[in-house]
Structures are given as structure tokens and as C-alpha cells.
Design a protein around this motif. Sequence first.
Motif, PDB file in Angstrom:
ATOM      1  N   PHE A   1       0.835  -1.204   0.000  1.00  0.00           N
ATOM      2  CA  PHE A   1       0.000   0.000   0.000  1.00  0.00           C
ATOM      3  C   PHE A   1       0.872   1.257   0.000  1.00  0.00           C
ATOM      4  O   PHE A   1       0.609   2.214  -0.741  1.00  0.00           O
ATOM      5  CB  PHE A   1      -0.925  -0.019   1.217  1.00  0.00           C
ATOM      6  N   VAL A   2       1.918   1.270   0.810  1.00  0.00           N
ATOM      7  CA  VAL A   2       2.816   2.432   0.866  1.00  0.00           C
ATOM      8  C   VAL A   2       3.541   2.608  -0.460  1.00  0.00           C
ATOM      9  O   VAL A   2       3.725   3.740  -0.938  1.00  0.00           O
ATOM     10  CB  VAL A   2       3.807   2.293   2.029  1.00  0.00           C
ATOM     11  N   ASP A   3       3.955   1.519  -1.104  1.00  0.00           N
ATOM     12  CA  ASP A   3       4.574   1.600  -2.427  1.00  0.00           C
ATOM     13  C   ASP A   3       3.643   2.308  -3.407  1.00  0.00           C
ATOM     14  O   ASP A   3       4.063   3.209  -4.154  1.00  0.00           O
ATOM     15  CB  ASP A   3       4.878   0.200  -2.972  1.00  0.00           C
ATOM     16  N   PHE A   4       2.385   1.886  -3.408  1.00  0.00           N
ATOM     17  CA  PHE A   4       1.394   2.471  -4.318  1.00  0.00           C
ATOM     18  C   PHE A   4       1.221   3.962  -4.028  1.00  0.00           C
ATOM     19  O   PHE A   4       1.187   4.788  -4.951  1.00  0.00           O
ATOM     20  CB  PHE A   4       0.066   1.733  -4.167  1.00  0.00           C
ATOM     21  N   PHE A   5       1.114   4.306  -2.757  1.00  0.00           N
ATOM     22  CA  PHE A   5       0.934   5.700  -2.355  1.00  0.00           C
ATOM     23  C   PHE A   5       2.109   6.564  -2.807  1.00  0.00           C
ATOM     24  O   PHE A   5       1.923   7.663  -3.344  1.00  0.00           O
ATOM     25  CB  PHE A   5       0.775   5.775  -0.835  1.00  0.00           C
ATOM     26  N   GLU A   6       3.313   6.090  -2.621  1.00  0.00           N
ATOM     27  CA  GLU A   6       4.485   6.865  -3.012  1.00  0.00           C
ATOM     28  C   GLU A   6       4.533   7.075  -4.519  1.00  0.00           C
ATOM     29  O   GLU A   6       4.900   8.159  -4.996  1.00  0.00           O
ATOM     30  CB  GLU A   6       5.760   6.177  -2.528  1.00  0.00           C
ATOM     31  N   ASP A   7       4.137   6.062  -5.288  1.00  0.00           N
ATOM     32  CA  ASP A   7       4.091   6.215  -6.741  1.00  0.00           C
ATOM     33  C   ASP A   7       2.985   7.170  -7.167  1.00  0.00           C
ATOM     34  O   ASP A   7       3.147   7.941  -8.126  1.00  0.00           O
ATOM     35  CB  ASP A   7       3.879   4.854  -7.413  1.00  0.00           C
ATOM     36  N   ALA A   8       1.857   7.138  -6.451  1.00  0.00           N
ATOM     37  CA  ALA A   8       0.713   7.976  -6.816  1.00  0.00           C
ATOM     38  C   ALA A   8       0.947   9.446  -6.492  1.00  0.00           C
ATOM     39  O   ALA A   8       0.516  10.336  -7.231  1.00  0.00           O
ATOM     40  CB  ALA A   8      -0.548   7.472  -6.106  1.00  0.00           C
ATOM     41  N   GLY A   9       1.617   9.724  -5.357  1.00  0.00           N
ATOM     42  CA  GLY A   9       1.860  11.105  -4.957  1.00  0.00           C
ATOM     43  C   GLY A   9       0.590  11.884  -4.683  1.00  0.00           C
ATOM     44  O   GLY A   9       0.528  13.104  -4.914  1.00  0.00           O
ATOM     45  N   ALA A  10      -0.434  11.209  -4.177  1.00  0.00           N
ATOM     46  CA  ALA A  10      -1.732  11.838  -3.922  1.00  0.00           C
ATOM     47  C   ALA A  10      -2.400  11.112  -2.767  1.00  0.00           C
ATOM     48  O   ALA A  10      -2.000   9.992  -2.407  1.00  0.00           O
ATOM     49  CB  ALA A  10      -2.616  11.743  -5.171  1.00  0.00           C
ATOM     50  N   PRO A  11      -3.418  11.732  -2.164  1.00  0.00           N
ATOM     51  CA  PRO A  11      -4.178  11.002  -1.139  1.00  0.00           C
ATOM     52  C   PRO A  11      -4.644   9.659  -1.703  1.00  0.00           C
ATOM     53  O   PRO A  11      -5.106   9.571  -2.844  1.00  0.00           O
ATOM     54  CB  PRO A  11      -5.363  11.931  -0.852  1.00  0.00           C
ATOM     55  N   THR A  12      -4.507   8.617  -0.895  1.00  0.00           N
ATOM     56  CA  THR A  12      -4.754   7.261  -1.370  1.00  0.00           C
ATOM     57  C   THR A  12      -5.623   6.504  -0.373  1.00  0.00           C
ATOM     58  O   THR A  12      -5.450   6.639   0.841  1.00  0.00           O
ATOM     59  CB  THR A  12      -3.419   6.509  -1.557  1.00  0.00           C
ATOM     60  N   LEU A  13      -6.547   5.726  -0.885  1.00  0.00           N
ATOM     61  CA  LEU A  13      -7.361   4.852  -0.053  1.00  0.00           C
ATOM     62  C   LEU A  13      -7.206   3.420  -0.539  1.00  0.00           C
ATOM     63  O   LEU A  13      -6.825   3.170  -1.685  1.00  0.00           O
ATOM     64  CB  LEU A  13      -8.829   5.285  -0.065  1.00  0.00           C
ATOM     65  N   ALA A  14      -7.477   2.479   0.340  1.00  0.00           N
ATOM     66  CA  ALA A  14      -7.528   1.073  -0.046  1.00  0.00           C
ATOM     67  C   ALA A  14      -8.977   0.711  -0.338  1.00  0.00           C
ATOM     68  O   ALA A  14      -9.892   1.141   0.377  1.00  0.00           O
ATOM     69  CB  ALA A  14      -6.967   0.182   1.060  1.00  0.00           C
ATOM     70  N   ALA A  15      -9.184  -0.044  -1.410  1.00  0.00           N
ATOM     71  CA  ALA A  15     -10.542  -0.393  -1.835  1.00  0.00           C
ATOM     72  C   ALA A  15     -10.658  -1.892  -2.042  1.00  0.00           C
ATOM     73  O   ALA A  15      -9.727  -2.541  -2.539  1.00  0.00           O
ATOM     74  CB  ALA A  15     -10.915   0.353  -3.111  1.00  0.00           C
ATOM     75  N   TYR A  16     -11.827  -2.418  -1.683  1.00  0.00           N
ATOM     76  CA  TYR A  16     -12.049  -3.867  -1.699  1.00  0.00           C
ATOM     77  C   TYR A  16     -13.455  -4.150  -2.216  1.00  0.00           C
ATOM     78  O   TYR A  16     -14.416  -3.454  -1.865  1.00  0.00           O
ATOM     79  CB  TYR A  16     -11.885  -4.414  -0.286  1.00  0.00           C
ATOM     80  N   ASP A  17     -13.562  -5.181  -3.034  1.00  0.00           N
ATOM     81  CA  ASP A  17     -14.870  -5.593  -3.556  1.00  0.00           C
ATOM     82  C   ASP A  17     -15.535  -6.524  -2.543  1.00  0.00           C
ATOM     83  O   ASP A  17     -15.105  -7.667  -2.372  1.00  0.00           O
ATOM     84  CB  ASP A  17     -14.694  -6.301  -4.897  1.00  0.00           C
ATOM     85  N   VAL A  18     -16.581  -6.032  -1.876  1.00  0.00           N
ATOM     86  CA  VAL A  18     -17.243  -6.837  -0.845  1.00  0.00           C
ATOM     87  C   VAL A  18     -18.207  -7.855  -1.439  1.00  0.00           C
ATOM     88  O   VAL A  18     -18.723  -8.721  -0.719  1.00  0.00           O
ATOM     89  CB  VAL A  18     -17.991  -5.944   0.173  1.00  0.00           C
ATOM     90  N   GLY A  19     -18.463  -7.761  -2.757  1.00  0.00           N
ATOM     91  CA  GLY A  19     -19.238  -8.788  -3.436  1.00  0.00           C
ATOM     92  C   GLY A  19     -20.720  -8.789  -3.159  1.00  0.00           C
ATOM     93  O   GLY A  19     -21.427  -9.694  -3.568  1.00  0.00           O
TER      94      GLY A  19
END
Length: 322
Positions: free
Chosen positions: A123-141
Motif C-alpha cells: 500500500f505504501v509503495d502504491f501511495f508513493e508512486d501515486a503522490g496523492a491522497p490514497t485509499l484502499a478499496a475492496y470488492d465486498v461482493g
Amino acid sequence: MEAIVLAGGYATRMWPITRHRPKMFLPVGDRTVIDGVFADLEADDRIDTVYVSTNERFAGEFESYLADSDFEKPTVSVEDTTEESEKFGVVGALAQLIEREGVDDDLMVVAGDNMLSFDVASFVDFFEDAGAPTLAAYDVGSRERAKSYGLVELDGTEVIDFQEKPDDPKSTLVSIACYAFPRETLPELDTYLSDDNNPDEPGWLLQWLQERQRVEAFTFDGAWFDIGTASSYLDAVDYALGGETLVADDATVTDSQLGESVHVMPGATVEDADLSETVVFPDATVRGASLERSVVDEAATVTGVSLTGSLIGQHSRIDSDD
């Protein structure tokens, strides 16, 4: 980078088993709910300090727990509340902690009652690449389940729409309580709160941010448990145990049938009983009973009854004569 673990709730929906303990300390297999979050944050060298945001009522328990653990990063930061009715709300508590602790760095925020199947480092890797506020998202089905969360719509990885707890969800992809904010966005919390926006649900803050700037979403497969009810807690136990049974070495189990996902903890006694998807806490006794999807807390006694979906509080006594 700093991190905040949200642990300030009173978990009233899970009383009596959370009446005198933070729900983050509930066991899931061979560790507690919050241990997974702490372990991931501890292992990531980019994260310098982990602030555990909790209330005055449970602060001492967190301090004792951390003092006896191998975790070095977490430090307890105390909200000035002792009851549910006094809470500032999650966003309000975040803003106060940032000011109280002088946080001035990129910030990760994660709920201590989250049980995640992804490594926080990803998650931190993704955030650093994005350079923007980031949320985690999950498909609850499930669209019905999605009504309880913030619904996100994506264009690639960018959030293009965010709806907090919609009555008619258009999809099942939801935001979970795991966020990251660049340092320069932290003052936005005060701006958000000064406009009389919802101080309690962080989803409203993300919706407000998404309308003003780019917000990115880290999506993941696997499993996610938001442990806010007894049912979700037992689902997390089932996942952690993989359907197997876990019996402590010094527990006593005789003449009993233990089905899937049963955890019998140290000092507990189970005699002539039939258990499935049930957690029996230390020094509890279950005798001549049938329990399904239930929790028997410390030093409680259950005798000669059949129960489903029950929470038995500490030192309680239930028998066929009651």
C-alpha cells in the motif's frame, strides 16, 4: 512517514466481550486483531513512528500491551474521552492527534480493527508512486453489504466518484479504513472540520477531498475483515484458523466434538460439549452444552444449554436451570 492506528472506539455492538477490553485485543488464531497491523508497520523502514490513537479508558491497556510486546514503533496518543458519547469522531480525533503530536510528514492511517490480507508495504509503495491522497478499496461482493461503506468508482486507479453509505449502491467496490495522505494535505483536515462537515466517518473526508483534488485507490484481492460485530469477528477467526481447531496445550477437552474454527484458549475446560465456530476464552468452562458461532469470555461457565450466536460475558454463569 508517520502512521496512525485508530483504536479509540468502544465497540458497543460487541458487548459484553468488549465492555472491558479493546476489540483490537480479541484473539484471531495465535495473535490478536491488531497484531497484524502492528507487525506490518514495524517491518516497513519508511514508517518512523506509529501513533496508537485511543481513549482514556483503554490507554493503560494499550500501554501495558505494548510494553510487553516486541513492537518498538508504537506509542500511545490519548483522546480525552472515556465514553462513546464523548467521542470527537474519527476525523476530529485525527486532526487533534496531528496537532497534539506535531505530525508534519506523509501520514498513513489505518483502523486497528482491520484484518488485512495485503502487506501494508504494498500500500505504501502504491501511495508513493501515486503522490496523492490514497485509499484502499475492496470488492465486498454484495450490494447490500456495500450500503454500510463508502462506495468508490474508479477510472484506472483514480477515484472519480465517492459515495458514503449509499442507499442504492451501483457497485460493490468500497473504501476500507486504510488511507495515506501527503504532508501538504494534512491542513485540509482543519479546513474540512471548520466547514461543519461530518467529523466521524473518514469516508466523508475522502469524498470531500475527491471533489477538490486527485485521490487514488489501491485495490486488492484476498480477504478483508472489518471487525465491528460478533459475526465479523467470528468470520475473521474462521479465516485465521482456516477451518481448523486450535486448542491450547493447557486447556482441557474431554468427551467433546469440536467442529470447524473452534479456538479453546489456555486454562479453559470443555467437557461433553459440541462446539462449532466458537471461541472459548481462558479459564472458561463449557460443560454438557452445544454452542455454534458463539464466544465464551474469560472465567464464564456454560452448562447444559444449546446456544447459537451468543456472547457470554466475563465471569457469567449460564446453565439449564436459568
